[in-house]
Write a protein that holds these residues in place. Structure first.
Motif, PDB file in Angstrom:
ATOM      1  N   LEU A 340       0.930  -1.131   0.115  1.00 35.00           N
ATOM      2  CA  LEU A 340      -0.189   0.198   0.018  1.00 35.00           C
ATOM      3  C   LEU A 340       1.032   1.327  -0.095  1.00 35.00           C
ATOM      4  N   VAL A 341       1.203   1.824  -1.150  1.00 35.24           N
ATOM      5  CA  VAL A 341       2.104   2.889  -1.340  1.00 35.24           C
ATOM      6  C   VAL A 341       1.175   4.205  -0.883  1.00 35.24           C
ATOM      7  N   VAL A 342       1.979   4.779   0.153  1.00 34.99           N
ATOM      8  CA  VAL A 342       1.483   6.133   0.759  1.00 34.99           C
ATOM      9  C   VAL A 342       2.457   7.195   0.038  1.00 34.99           C
ATOM     10  N   GLY A 343       3.623   7.271  -0.088  1.00 40.14           N
ATOM     11  CA  GLY A 343       4.501   8.160  -0.779  1.00 40.14           C
ATOM     12  C   GLY A 343       5.575   8.773   0.226  1.00 40.14           C
ATOM     13  N   ASP A 344       4.827   9.425   1.081  1.00 40.88           N
ATOM     14  CA  ASP A 344       5.951  10.386   1.899  1.00 40.88           C
ATOM     15  C   ASP A 344       6.450   9.472   3.105  1.00 40.88           C
ATOM     16  N   ALA A 350       3.450   7.552  10.198  1.00 42.48           N
ATOM     17  CA  ALA A 350       2.454   7.943  10.979  1.00 42.48           C
ATOM     18  C   ALA A 350       1.514   7.138  10.958  1.00 42.48           C
ATOM     19  N   LEU A 351       1.245   6.477   9.650  1.00 45.74           N
ATOM     20  CA  LEU A 351       0.163   5.247   9.483  1.00 45.74           C
ATOM     21  C   LEU A 351       0.586   4.076  10.137  1.00 45.74           C
ATOM     22  N   MET A 352       1.758   3.793  10.168  1.00 50.10           N
ATOM     23  CA  MET A 352       2.228   2.660  11.029  1.00 50.10           C
ATOM     24  C   MET A 352       1.953   2.791  12.489  1.00 50.10           C
ATOM     25  N   GLU A 353       2.177   4.046  12.886  1.00 53.09           N
ATOM     26  CA  GLU A 353       1.927   4.265  14.193  1.00 53.09           C
ATOM     27  C   GLU A 353       0.618   4.351  14.553  1.00 53.09           C
ATOM     28  N   GLY A 354      -0.310   4.795  13.749  1.00 54.20           N
ATOM     29  CA  GLY A 354      -1.682   4.773  14.220  1.00 54.20           C
ATOM     30  C   GLY A 354      -2.284   3.408  13.975  1.00 54.20           C
ATOM     31  N   LEU A 355      -1.862   2.482  13.437  1.00 54.38           N
ATOM     32  CA  LEU A 355      -2.147   1.018  13.398  1.00 54.38           C
ATOM     33  C   LEU A 355      -1.613   0.678  14.686  1.00 54.38           C
ATOM     34  N   ARG A 356      -0.389   0.902  14.918  1.00 52.18           N
ATOM     35  CA  ARG A 356      -0.136   0.421  16.379  1.00 52.18           C
ATOM     36  C   ARG A 356      -0.748   0.745  17.471  1.00 52.18           C
ATOM     37  N   GLN A 357      -1.252   1.935  17.460  1.00 53.86           N
ATOM     38  CA  GLN A 357      -2.181   2.286  18.610  1.00 53.86           C
ATOM     39  C   GLN A 357      -3.262   1.534  18.613  1.00 53.86           C
ATOM     40  N   ARG A 358      -3.953   1.116  17.556  1.00 58.05           N
ATOM     41  CA  ARG A 358      -5.265   0.325  17.405  1.00 58.05           C
ATOM     42  C   ARG A 358      -4.817  -1.162  17.746  1.00 58.05           C
ATOM     43  N   LEU A 360      -2.310  -3.155  15.939  1.00 54.54           N
ATOM     44  CA  LEU A 360      -2.133  -3.734  14.658  1.00 54.54           C
ATOM     45  C   LEU A 360      -0.590  -3.465  14.375  1.00 54.54           C
ATOM     46  N   TRP A 361       0.257  -4.255  13.807  1.00 47.91           N
ATOM     47  CA  TRP A 361       1.496  -4.165  13.601  1.00 47.91           C
ATOM     48  C   TRP A 361       1.790  -4.516  11.995  1.00 47.91           C
ATOM     49  N   VAL A 362       1.806  -3.275  11.318  1.00 50.06           N
ATOM     50  CA  VAL A 362       2.166  -3.182   9.847  1.00 50.06           C
ATOM     51  C   VAL A 362       3.458  -2.373   9.501  1.00 50.06           C
ATOM     52  N   PRO A 363       4.590  -2.935   9.000  1.00 51.88           N
ATOM     53  CA  PRO A 363       5.643  -2.151   8.854  1.00 51.88           C
ATOM     54  C   PRO A 363       5.569  -1.279   7.651  1.00 51.88           C
ATOM     55  N   ALA A 364       6.121   0.050   8.104  1.00 51.50           N
ATOM     56  CA  ALA A 364       6.374   1.292   7.091  1.00 51.50           C
ATOM     57  C   ALA A 364       7.639   0.904   6.419  1.00 51.50           C
ATOM     58  N   ILE A 365       7.642   0.659   5.089  1.00 52.75           N
ATOM     59  CA  ILE A 365       8.950   0.377   4.123  1.00 52.75           C
ATOM     60  C   ILE A 365       9.478   1.657   3.507  1.00 52.75           C
ATOM     61  N   ARG A 366      10.761   2.314   3.754  1.00 54.53           N
ATOM     62  CA  ARG A 366      10.976   3.534   3.374  1.00 54.53           C
ATOM     63  C   ARG A 366      12.457   3.294   2.478  1.00 54.53           C
ATOM     64  N   PRO A 367      12.801   4.239   1.718  1.00 53.03           N
ATOM     65  CA  PRO A 367      14.105   4.147   1.064  1.00 53.03           C
ATOM     66  C   PRO A 367      15.243   4.029   2.279  1.00 53.03           C
ATOM     67  N   PRO A 368      16.151   3.325   1.775  1.00 55.92           N
ATOM     68  CA  PRO A 368      16.475   2.836   0.570  1.00 55.92           C
ATOM     69  C   PRO A 368      15.943   1.514  -0.005  1.00 55.92           C
ATOM     70  N   THR A 369      15.052   1.119   0.998  1.00 53.13           N
ATOM     71  CA  THR A 369      14.689  -0.198   0.744  1.00 53.13           C
ATOM     72  C   THR A 369      13.660  -0.122  -0.526  1.00 53.13           C
ATOM     73  N   VAL A 370      12.951   0.951  -0.750  1.00 56.38           N
ATOM     74  CA  VAL A 370      12.086   1.215  -1.774  1.00 56.38           C
ATOM     75  C   VAL A 370      12.526   2.665  -2.418  1.00 56.38           C
ATOM     76  N   ALA A 375       7.363   5.230  -0.288  1.00 59.93           N
ATOM     77  CA  ALA A 375       7.194   4.680   1.188  1.00 59.93           C
ATOM     78  C   ALA A 375       5.775   4.140   1.387  1.00 59.93           C
ATOM     79  N   ARG A 376       5.852   2.980   1.997  1.00 62.26           N
ATOM     80  CA  ARG A 376       4.683   2.207   2.025  1.00 62.26           C
ATOM     81  C   ARG A 376       4.298   1.348   3.261  1.00 62.26           C
ATOM     82  N   LEU A 377       3.146   1.031   3.306  1.00 59.49           N
ATOM     83  CA  LEU A 377       2.855  -0.264   4.254  1.00 59.49           C
ATOM     84  C   LEU A 377       3.014  -1.539   3.426  1.00 59.49           C
ATOM     85  N   ARG A 378       3.914  -2.379   4.049  1.00 64.66           N
ATOM     86  CA  ARG A 378       4.112  -3.687   3.404  1.00 64.66           C
ATOM     87  C   ARG A 378       3.212  -4.598   4.096  1.00 64.66           C
ATOM     88  N   ILE A 379       1.967  -4.841   3.645  1.00 67.11           N
ATOM     89  CA  ILE A 379       1.174  -5.909   4.343  1.00 67.11           C
ATOM     90  C   ILE A 379       1.333  -7.243   4.132  1.00 67.11           C
TER      91      ILE A 379
END
Length: 403
Positions: A340-344, A350-358, A360-370, A375-379
């Motif tokens: 799920l590509v978010v971009g920034d 922030a999306l990853m942290e919002g999920l964690r507070q609820r 759920l653990w979904v990792p945010a993947i950022r450069p240089p990996t992508v 930047a995205r959530l890798r579900i």
């Protein structure tokens, strides 16, 4: 020098704090978390129970009682260490039996079992090509393939992701006699599958060898989970001596290690020339026993892949209404990896942290990996996820997407 003595300002080591601070400014510092399994797809993360969508345990086999019992029996029979490299005393009867089972499972003539996936790619490529040769690498290949290409000292030609026309042009222009094309079979951050028949056709045309990394396809794709190469119809009687198939055993197989499979002569060459095979301690036999149990489940329990496919379709259908109003992009994928590509970078965190507070653990993947700006959530979905688990994720994403 005493441990509390300050470094001189001119030392390059004194620059490390500022360089770490720069990672913080760019939202690029990585953080490890201590985890422990709970039930199903739930884990304890730094003491907090979370529903995770980050594991590569795509079939939910890592805690399966058949694997646990097989590992326990293997430890009783062989102990917990191998005692040496495979070329000395570490090639146990259990490891030998696993290699035969792996070759049979992926329907290729012979297999070679390694202790780790990264080491496999990083050392197999230098065993195949060297200075004066040419290696052609998809631009989105895994870091282990990239490092293997660099270590080979061959001429490295990177082609745009999945662009067979560009690859054809590069192969045509190369004066090298020995040519190696390397590609992920399932790309780990996007979830899409390489055009394996197209890659093989180019290799046949240009007298090249094709090496495929199917870390994320084995157990998930193809008849009975036999992998991406089987899904392309290129195993058994249709197997080509131009293909070297590599897959890890730490993803859908639920254990650890990796293997390569291909023709008898190709695997024998790698047995003789791959440094991480010759000089590293072999994987313990208890893991081989667990992996044999895993192969049996992958082959004879199609319900595991059916559950995974149901969760994939549920997630994609549930995300569709969110995409138009958020600007998020869900990359095309029929695999367990849903990007799920978010971009920034900050927005993804922030999306990853919002999920964690609820919960759920979904990792945010950022450069240089992508790539920058993707930047995205890798579900990562699993047969261990229930329908209710995916509904919880969709509800949380909907809430976070609402202004």
């Amino acid at each position: 020098m005493a441990m509390n003595q300050a470094l001189p300002h001119s030392s390059w080591l004194a620059e490390l704090p500022q360089q770490l601070a720069a990672l913080d400014t760019q939202q690029l510092r990585r953080t490890r978390r201590s985890v422990a399994p709970l039930q199903g797809a739930h884990i304890l993360v730094d003491g907090q129970p979370l529903l995770q969508f980050c594991s590569n345990d795509y079939l939910g086999l890592a805690s399966h009682p058949d694997l646990v019992n097989a590992a326990r029996a293997g430890a009783q029979d062989f102990g917990v260490g191998s005692g040496g490299s495979p070329m000395v005393s570490g090639h146990s009867t259990a490891n030998a039996a696993l290699e035969a089972d792996l070759a049979r499972f992926v329907q290729l003539p012979r297999a070679l079992y390694f202790y780790a996936g990264f080491a496999t790619n990083a050392s197999v490529i230098p065993a195949l090509v060297a200075a004066g040769d040419a290696v052609f690498s998809d631009s989105l290949n895994h870091a282990s393939l990239i490092d293997g290409c660099r270590l080979s000292r061959a001429d490295i030609q990177r082609y745009p992701h999945g662009d067979l026309a560009a690859l054809d042009t590069l192969l045509t222009a190369s004066p090298a006699r020995r040519k190696l094309v390397v590609s992920d079979a399932v790309f780990s951050m996007d979830g899409n599958v390489a055009d394996i028949p197209g890659l093989l056709a180019l290799c046949e045309r240009h007298d090249a060898l094709l090496m495929l990394d199917d870390a994320h396809g084995l157990g998930v794709l193809g008849p009975q989970g036999r992998g991406s190469l089987a899904a392309a119809g290129l195993t058994g009687e249709q197997a080509s001596p131009r293909v070297l198939y590599m897959a890890t055993l730490s993803k859908a197989a639920g254990v650890s290690g990796a293997f390569v499979a291909g023709s008898e002569v190709l695997v024998e060459w790698l047995l003789q020339k791959t440094r991480s095979y010759t000089f590293a301690t072999a994987a313990p036999a208890l893991l081989a026993r667990a992996l044999q149990a895993s192969l049996r489940l992958m082959e004879h329990e199609p319900v595991l892949r059916a559950r995974l496919q149901a969760r994939i379709q549920q997630l994609r259908a549930g995300l569709a209404p969110l995409l138009a109003r958020t600007g998020w992009r869900l990359l095309p994928s029929d695999t367990a990896i849903q990007a799920l590509v978010v971009g920034d970078n900050a927005a993804a965190l922030a999306l990853m942290e919002g999920l964690r507070q609820r919960g759920l653990w979904v990792p945010a993947i950022r450069p240089p990996t992508v790539l920058q700006g993707t930047a995205r959530l890798r579900i990562a979905l699993s047969a261990a996820h229930t329908e209710d688990d995916v509904e919880l994720l969709l509800a949380a994403l909907t809430e976070l997407a609402t202004p």
